[in-house]
Design a protein around this motif. Structure first.
Motif, mmCIF file in Angstrom:
data_model
loop_
_atom_site.group_PDB
_atom_site.id
_atom_site.type_symbol
_atom_site.label_atom_id
_atom_site.label_comp_id
_atom_site.label_asym_id
_atom_site.label_seq_id
_atom_site.Cartn_x
_atom_site.Cartn_y
_atom_site.Cartn_z
ATOM 1 N N TYR A 58 42.883 34.866 35.673
ATOM 2 C CA TYR A 58 43.345 34.239 36.937
ATOM 3 C C TYR A 58 42.326 33.173 37.368
ATOM 4 N N THR A 59 42.813 32.280 38.102
ATOM 5 C CA THR A 59 41.892 31.496 39.049
ATOM 6 C C THR A 59 41.766 32.223 40.266
ATOM 7 N N MET A 60 40.498 32.438 40.692
ATOM 8 C CA MET A 60 40.002 33.091 41.715
ATOM 9 C C MET A 60 39.561 32.218 42.932
ATOM 10 N N GLY A 61 39.954 32.909 44.296
ATOM 11 C CA GLY A 61 39.921 32.004 45.321
ATOM 12 C C GLY A 61 39.637 32.624 46.741
ATOM 13 N N TRP A 62 38.972 31.901 47.677
ATOM 14 C CA TRP A 62 38.733 32.595 48.646
ATOM 15 C C TRP A 62 39.615 31.705 50.121
ATOM 16 N N PHE A 63 40.328 32.470 50.766
ATOM 17 C CA PHE A 63 40.954 31.971 52.061
ATOM 18 C C PHE A 63 40.269 32.467 53.164
#
Length: 119
Positions: free
Chosen positions: A32-37
């Motif tokens: 997965y692409t990992m992200g922060w929101f």
């Protein structure tokens, strides 16, 4: 199935730094692409940063460019968000996410960690 657990939030003065961590369970973390929101009180959740699974290319919201750095360690199933030069407007609950490269399709969310920046 992937479970995401954030840590590292807290209270910091303006101009200070924090490092958020997101530990993922499951063998498919690297898929997965990992992200922060983040979501501030009374506001919608907004994109902060993401890092692609294969080439590690990072993307940032304009509001954090030059101050925040996202990184990932696939061997440790962990993604990080180094936040420098913090501003009061960075105050929010920060969420870790796993999804597709565009970060429009999010498959998994963490429970969130509070970041509070005092002026």
């Amino acid at each position: 199935q992937v479970q995401l657990v954030e840590s590292g939030g807290g209270l910091v003065q303006a101009g200070g730094s924090l490092r958020l961590s997101c530990a993922a369970s499951g063998r498919t973390f690297s898929s997965y692409t990992m992200g922060w929101f983040r979501q501030a009180p009374g506001k919608e959740r907004e994109f902060v940063a993401s890092i692609r699974r294969i080439d590690g290319i990072a993307s940032y919201a304009d509001s954090v460019k030059g101050r925040f750095t996202i990184s990932r360690d696939n061997a440790k199933n962990t993604v990080y968000l180094q936040m420098n030069s913090l501003k009061p407007e960075d105050t929010a609950v920060y969420y870790c996410a796993a999804g597709l490269a565009t970060m429009v399709d999010i498959f998994y969310w963490g429970q969130g960690t509070q970041v509070t920046v005092s002026s």
